[in-house]
Write an enzyme that holds these catalytic residues in place. Structure first.
Site, short mmCIF file in Angstrom:
data_model
loop_
_atom_site.label_atom_id
_atom_site.label_comp_id
_atom_site.label_asym_id
_atom_site.label_seq_id
_atom_site.Cartn_x
_atom_site.Cartn_y
_atom_site.Cartn_z
N LYS A 38 4.15 1.08 9.72
CA LYS A 38 4.32 2.32 8.95
C LYS A 38 3.76 3.51 9.71
CE LYS A 38 2.95 0.19 5.10
NZ LYS A 38 2.43 0.02 3.73
N ARG A 77 5.37 -12.60 9.88
CA ARG A 77 6.09 -11.39 9.52
C ARG A 77 7.41 -11.31 10.27
NH1 ARG A 77 2.18 -7.27 9.10
NH2 ARG A 77 3.70 -5.65 9.45
N GLU A 129 0.87 -1.16 0.00
CA GLU A 129 0.00 0.00 0.00
C GLU A 129 0.92 1.22 0.00
OE1 GLU A 129 -2.76 0.23 3.27
OE2 GLU A 129 -3.42 2.22 2.64
P1 ATP Z 1 1.73 -1.76 8.12
O1 ATP Z 1 0.89 -2.72 8.92
O2 ATP Z 1 2.94 -1.24 8.81
O3 ATP Z 1 0.93 -0.69 7.42
P2 ATP Z 1 1.44 -3.46 5.91
O4 ATP Z 1 1.63 -4.89 6.13
O5 ATP Z 1 0.03 -2.97 5.88
O6 ATP Z 1 2.32 -2.67 6.96
P3 ATP Z 1 1.75 -3.30 3.11
O7 ATP Z 1 2.19 -2.17 2.27
O8 ATP Z 1 0.30 -3.68 3.03
O9 ATP Z 1 2.15 -2.97 4.60
O10 ATP Z 1 2.67 -4.56 2.88
C1 ATP Z 1 2.93 -5.12 1.64
C2 ATP Z 1 3.32 -6.55 1.82
O11 ATP Z 1 4.44 -6.66 2.69
C3 ATP Z 1 2.20 -7.35 2.44
O12 ATP Z 1 2.03 -8.54 1.70
C4 ATP Z 1 2.67 -7.62 3.82
O13 ATP Z 1 2.18 -8.87 4.26
C5 ATP Z 1 4.19 -7.60 3.68
N1 ATP Z 1 4.81 -7.18 4.94
C6 ATP Z 1 4.60 -6.04 5.62
N2 ATP Z 1 5.29 -6.02 6.77
C7 ATP Z 1 5.98 -7.19 6.82
C8 ATP Z 1 6.89 -7.77 7.77
N3 ATP Z 1 7.23 -7.15 8.91
N4 ATP Z 1 7.40 -8.99 7.49
C9 ATP Z 1 7.09 -9.61 6.34
N5 ATP Z 1 6.24 -9.13 5.42
C10 ATP Z 1 5.69 -7.92 5.65
MG MG Z 2 -1.42 -3.36 4.59
#
Ligand code: ATP
Ligand code: MG
Length: 559
Positions: free
Chosen positions: A270, A260, A35
């Protein structure tokens, strides 16, 4: 252990078995779906290495898709940074760059289809009421009084939602599933909300926006994704994605969830990273203390070291906390091979070699990297006046101190053996100068005479002034997230700026981000702030590797 000796993780095992049994016509199509509401961090690197890695290993492809369904939090700046960071990590989506916003029309049409099938309805409850009606894990939800509207009324209202007739928050479109489901995600989830907001790509074309859960699975389906790899928190959403795909009868990817990455001494959400930026706790998303890829790059991390780290942590289903020392270990290993060694003095102390002629300059030969002879040698100027580290001189040396002290001898790296014959103090009694003599017969090790200590130095006449930035963990505790007040865990001493350093003249034209080992003090890189006449270096990591100790301890405790 290198990746070739390692047995495949459970994700690769599942995919290999499916491909072997002839599923998916042997194709593997994955995607990385960020995102664009922030910069990528080291957790994303884990997902990227898995998504792109798996695709490459099975001869498939990996799409980059921006899940840009939330117009108020997303920005073009984030889109651009995400592309740059993925390329920097060493992955390529080729022509397969997509945006969920490109599917807005299709998603709208599918929503209409669900309404026609009696599987979606327009609800006039407020967000608070919807929450209240939703129930809890122990209590079933209640049905909205608007749940049984006719198909015609729903179609009419939904069209008028799209046309902009209603204010934000006044109505939503919901899937009609089961308000008593034990899975809260299935209790008539919201599919669309009204937001009169400008989207970074679709502008003002839309005032209703799909929820992530409605957009995500269908976007995967549109792109023909075979394997949707995502993190564990989406496990509970899978039944909903399945429900949508089955209701529409469209291509159905297989979703596989993995744990994760959690890294010690940092935060990874984020929202929290944005807060660090907005509150000025760091200088930006690329502050070298941030766990973002742009921060790690600026700090001196190499793409290879991050990929190696992701390989070593592996992919599983159980949550654990990875010690940041492992990441540091990986970059040390990589830079040990790659970074030329140079001399730099961080805390300068003035040395005068009394018996060395005032005007004489010698060009001494220095080895660029003893690990790699192909990196060659360079010349280092030697003169009567030098800078050495303050810590390499003691007026009252402890036992086993093999560096410089009154009457003692030490070797200058690549140069001569010198002997301390006196000091000059200022009126406050501080040492301002160390007086030495040198032995001309000992140049570059050309002697049988052995001394125990070797120290680094630079020529006072030719050295370049530099600023050096030393970093410590951004957070004092391993799991700052555990504290409600996580900001209280910020390390007030995470940045130390040394503004009075000297580096050898060979660094005059070092390129931004170029890596070096400053002998005895660590791995450094050229900060992008650096300019001719105002050199700035970041310490990536010190030379002291604490990982093996932690690894042994973890092995002992079965961790
Ligand atoms: P946040 O919760 O901080 O907003 P997010 O998971 O919503 O992070 P996205 O931009 O949706 O962020 O993430 C893109 C991809 O990266 C998703 O498939 C997510 O599962 C993966 N991802 C995000 N954070 C991690 C992490 N700490 N370890 C492994 N994969 C991750
Ligand atoms: Mg997300």
């Amino acid at each position: 252990m290198s990746s070739t000796e390692k047995s495949p993780d459970f994700v690769r095992e599942i995919i290999a078995a499916e491909i072997a049994s002839g599923q998916w016509d042997g194709r593997v199509v994955t995607r990385f779906p960020p995102e664009p509401n922030g910069y990528l961090h080291i957790g994303h690197a884990k997902a990227i290495c898995l998504d792109f890695g798996v695709a490459a290993e099975f001869g498939g492809r990996c799409h980059l898709r921006f899940d840009d369904t939330n117009p108020t939090k997303e920005q073009v700046e984030y889109v651009e940074s995400i592309k740059e960071d993925i390329r920097w990590l060493g992955f390529d989506w080729g022509e397969h760059l997509y945006y969920a916003s490109d599917y807005f029309e299709q998603l709208y049409q599918w929503a209409v289809e669900l309404i026609q099938k009696g599987l979606a309805y327009v609800d006039d409850l407020s967000a608070d009421e919807i929450r209240e009606y939703r129930g809890t894990l122990t209590e079933p939800g209640r049905e909205s009084p608007y749940r049984n509207r006719s198909v015609e009324e729903n179609l009419d209202l939904f069209a008028r939602m799209r046309a902009g007739e209603f204010p934000d928050g006044s109505r939503v479109l919901r899937a009609k599933i089961d308000m008593a489901s034990p899975n809260l995600n299935l209790r008539d989830p919201v599919m669309y909300r009204i937001r009169h907001a400008t989207h970074h790509r679709t502008g003002d074309a839309w005032c209703i926006y799909p929820m992530y859960d409605w957009a995500h699975g269908q976007s995967d389906s549109i792109e023909g994704i075979t394997h949707s790899l995502c993190t564990m928190e989406y496990e509970d959403h899978r039944p909903l994605y399945d429900w949508f795909l089955d209701a529409l009868g469209i291509h159905h990817p297989r979703q596989i969830e993995f744990a994760r990455l959690n890294l010690s001494h940092t935060v990874m959400s984020k929202r929290k990273l944005l807060q660090l930026v907005n509150e000025g706790i760091v200088t930006g998303w690329d502050d070298p203390r941030m766990p973002t890829l742009s921060g790690l790059r600026r700090r001196g991390y190499t793409p290879a070291s991050i990929r190696e780290f992701c390989d070593r942590i592996g992919v599983g289903k159980t949550q654990n906390l990875i010690a940041v020392e492992l990441l540091e270990h990986c970059v040390r290993e990589d830079l040990n091979k790659r970074a030329p060694r140079v001399m730099a003095v961080l805390h300068p102390l003035h040395v005068i070699i009394e018996n060395y002629p005032e005007d004489q300059v010698e060009e001494l030969d220095a080895v660029n990297n003893p690990e790699d002879a192909s990196m060659g040698t360079r010349k280092v100027p030697f003169t009567r006046e030098l800078w050495i580290e303050q810590d390499d001189w003691r007026e009252h040396p402890p036992t086993k101190y093999f560096r410089l002290s009154p009457g003692a001898e030490v070797r200058l790296r690549y140069g001569y053996i010198i002997k301390c014959v006196g000091v000059v103090k200022n009126e406050r009694g501080e040492i301002v100068q160390v007086r030495c003599t040198y032995d001309p017969a000992t140049r570059g090790g050309a002697t049988d005479r052995k001394v125990k200590g070797t120290i680094h130095w630079v020529s006072a006449r030719y050295a370049l002034p530099a600023e050096v930035r030393l970093y410590d963990h951004l957070f004092l505790t391993p799991k700052p997230d555990e504290d409600e007040n996580w900001q209280a865990q910020v390390n007030p001493n995470s940045l130390e700026r040394l503004t009075n350093c000297y580096v050898e003249p060979a660094l005059a034209n070092a390129a931004p981000l170029a890596h070096f080992q400053f002998e005895r003090t660590g791995y450094f890189n050229v900060d992008p702030d650096s300019a001719a006449g105002r050199l700035v270096f970041n310490r990536t990591v010190s030379l002291r590797d604490t990982w093996s100790k932690i690894e042994k301890k973890e092995a002992r405790s079965g961790g």
